[in-house]
Design a protein around this motif. Sequence first.
Motif, PDB file in Angstrom:
ATOM      1  N   ALA A  76       0.827  -1.208   0.000  1.00 46.39           N
ATOM      2  CA  ALA A  76       0.000   0.000   0.000  1.00 46.39           C
ATOM      3  C   ALA A  76       0.861   1.256   0.000  1.00 46.39           C
ATOM      4  CB  ALA A  76      -0.939  -0.009   1.201  1.00 46.39           C
ATOM      5  N   SER A  77       1.958   1.257   0.752  1.00 42.16           N
ATOM      6  CA  SER A  77       2.814   2.445   0.798  1.00 42.16           C
ATOM      7  C   SER A  77       3.505   2.676  -0.550  1.00 42.16           C
ATOM      8  CB  SER A  77       3.843   2.345   1.920  1.00 42.16           C
ATOM      9  OG  SER A  77       4.759   1.311   1.670  1.00 42.16           O
ATOM     10  N   VAL A  78       3.878   1.609  -1.237  1.00 46.14           N
ATOM     11  CA  VAL A  78       4.479   1.760  -2.562  1.00 46.14           C
ATOM     12  C   VAL A  78       3.433   2.287  -3.545  1.00 46.14           C
ATOM     13  CG1 VAL A  78       5.445   0.474  -4.517  1.00 46.14           C
ATOM     14  CG2 VAL A  78       6.263   0.020  -2.214  1.00 46.14           C
ATOM     15  N   SER A  79       2.209   1.809  -3.433  1.00 48.17           N
ATOM     16  CA  SER A  79       1.141   2.272  -4.315  1.00 48.17           C
ATOM     17  C   SER A  79       0.859   3.749  -4.138  1.00 48.17           C
ATOM     18  CB  SER A  79      -0.135   1.469  -4.063  1.00 48.17           C
ATOM     19  OG  SER A  79       0.070   0.113  -4.377  1.00 48.17           O
ATOM     20  N   GLU A  80       1.008   4.256  -2.914  1.00 47.13           N
ATOM     21  CA  GLU A  80       0.781   5.680  -2.659  1.00 47.13           C
ATOM     22  C   GLU A  80       1.842   6.534  -3.344  1.00 47.13           C
ATOM     23  OE1 GLU A  80       0.722   6.198   1.542  1.00 47.13           O
ATOM     24  OE2 GLU A  80      -1.067   4.965   1.811  1.00 47.13           O
ATOM     25  N   VAL A  81       3.055   6.058  -3.404  1.00 43.14           N
ATOM     26  CA  VAL A  81       4.166   6.814  -3.970  1.00 43.14           C
ATOM     27  C   VAL A  81       4.136   6.797  -5.493  1.00 43.14           C
ATOM     28  CG1 VAL A  81       6.687   6.931  -4.129  1.00 43.14           C
ATOM     29  CG2 VAL A  81       5.600   6.387  -1.953  1.00 43.14           C
ATOM     30  N   ALA A  82       3.631   5.734  -6.079  1.00 44.63           N
ATOM     31  CA  ALA A  82       3.631   5.593  -7.535  1.00 44.63           C
ATOM     32  C   ALA A  82       2.901   6.767  -8.171  1.00 44.63           C
ATOM     33  CB  ALA A  82       2.981   4.283  -7.927  1.00 44.63           C
ATOM     34  N   ALA A  83       3.540   7.362  -9.166  1.00 46.04           N
ATOM     35  CA  ALA A  83       2.960   8.506  -9.876  1.00 46.04           C
ATOM     36  C   ALA A  83       2.609   8.098 -11.294  1.00 46.04           C
ATOM     37  CB  ALA A  83       3.952   9.663  -9.881  1.00 46.04           C
ATOM     38  N   ASP A  84       1.629   8.794 -11.862  1.00 43.32           N
ATOM     39  CA  ASP A  84       1.184   8.464 -13.213  1.00 43.32           C
ATOM     40  C   ASP A  84       2.247   8.763 -14.267  1.00 43.32           C
ATOM     41  OD1 ASP A  84      -1.244   7.582 -12.257  1.00 43.32           O
ATOM     42  OD2 ASP A  84      -2.206   9.556 -12.471  1.00 43.32           O
ATOM     43  N   ASP A  85       3.128   9.727 -14.000  1.00 44.74           N
ATOM     44  CA  ASP A  85       4.131  10.102 -14.999  1.00 44.74           C
ATOM     45  C   ASP A  85       5.391   9.231 -14.943  1.00 44.74           C
ATOM     46  OD1 ASP A  85       4.780  11.157 -12.518  1.00 44.74           O
ATOM     47  OD2 ASP A  85       5.852  12.867 -13.370  1.00 44.74           O
ATOM     48  N   ILE A  86       5.418   8.260 -14.035  1.00 46.81           N
ATOM     49  CA  ILE A  86       6.567   7.359 -13.921  1.00 46.81           C
ATOM     50  C   ILE A  86       6.154   5.996 -14.468  1.00 46.81           C
ATOM     51  CG2 ILE A  86       8.173   6.225 -12.357  1.00 46.81           C
ATOM     52  CD1 ILE A  86       7.706   8.569 -10.420  1.00 46.81           C
ATOM     53  N   PRO A  87       6.815   5.539 -15.526  1.00 47.64           N
ATOM     54  CA  PRO A  87       6.423   4.244 -16.099  1.00 47.64           C
ATOM     55  C   PRO A  87       6.802   3.091 -15.157  1.00 47.64           C
ATOM     56  CG  PRO A  87       8.387   5.071 -17.184  1.00 47.64           C
ATOM     57  CD  PRO A  87       7.924   6.148 -16.243  1.00 47.64           C
ATOM     58  N   PRO A  88       6.001   2.047 -15.149  1.00 44.78           N
ATOM     59  CA  PRO A  88       6.330   0.890 -14.311  1.00 44.78           C
ATOM     60  C   PRO A  88       7.613   0.223 -14.808  1.00 44.78           C
ATOM     61  CG  PRO A  88       4.223   0.578 -15.463  1.00 44.78           C
ATOM     62  CD  PRO A  88       4.770   1.895 -15.872  1.00 44.78           C
ATOM     63  N   THR A  89       8.408  -0.275 -13.889  1.00 48.98           N
ATOM     64  CA  THR A  89       9.651  -0.955 -14.244  1.00 48.98           C
ATOM     65  C   THR A  89       9.776  -2.238 -13.444  1.00 48.98           C
ATOM     66  OG1 THR A  89      10.888   0.234 -12.562  1.00 48.98           O
ATOM     67  CG2 THR A  89      10.877   1.195 -14.758  1.00 48.98           C
ATOM     68  N   SER A  90      10.574  -3.139 -13.950  1.00 44.64           N
ATOM     69  CA  SER A  90      10.832  -4.369 -13.203  1.00 44.64           C
ATOM     70  C   SER A  90      12.152  -4.280 -12.439  1.00 44.64           C
ATOM     71  CB  SER A  90      10.859  -5.566 -14.147  1.00 44.64           C
ATOM     72  OG  SER A  90      11.897  -5.427 -15.092  1.00 44.64           O
ATOM     73  N   HIS A  91      13.008  -3.318 -12.821  1.00 37.38           N
ATOM     74  CA  HIS A  91      14.300  -3.143 -12.163  1.00 37.38           C
ATOM     75  C   HIS A  91      14.583  -1.647 -12.012  1.00 37.38           C
ATOM     76  CE1 HIS A  91      14.624  -7.198 -13.840  1.00 37.38           C
ATOM     77  NE2 HIS A  91      15.442  -7.434 -12.850  1.00 37.38           N
TER      78      HIS A  91
END
Length: 99
Positions: free
Chosen positions: A40-55
């Motif tokens: 949940a804390s990681v989900s709060e930090v995730a921003a729409d302008d940052i693409p998801p990454t695996s590394h």
Amino acid sequence: MPTISRDEVAHLARLARLAVTDAELDTFAGQLDGILESVASVSEVAADDIPPTSHSVELVNVFRDDEIRPGLAQQEPLAGAPAAEEGRFRVPRILGEPE
């Protein structure tokens, strides 16, 4: 704040066919709560302008050039074999195969 109950842990354990004690139910409930809070804390930090990454850093495969090197002569590996026949390793027959 995510929470998981003992009943939910017991249900998950039944689905996974795991035998857990009452003490383990309490322990696992606390551990799973910690995991859910972290997600949940990681989900709060995730921003729409940052693409998801695996590394966190870009990965690049490192390849070496193929080099032709001399191999072993046929008799070299066979010299250390317990049994050899007609230039091949001799192994015990298996599964009742005919000779």
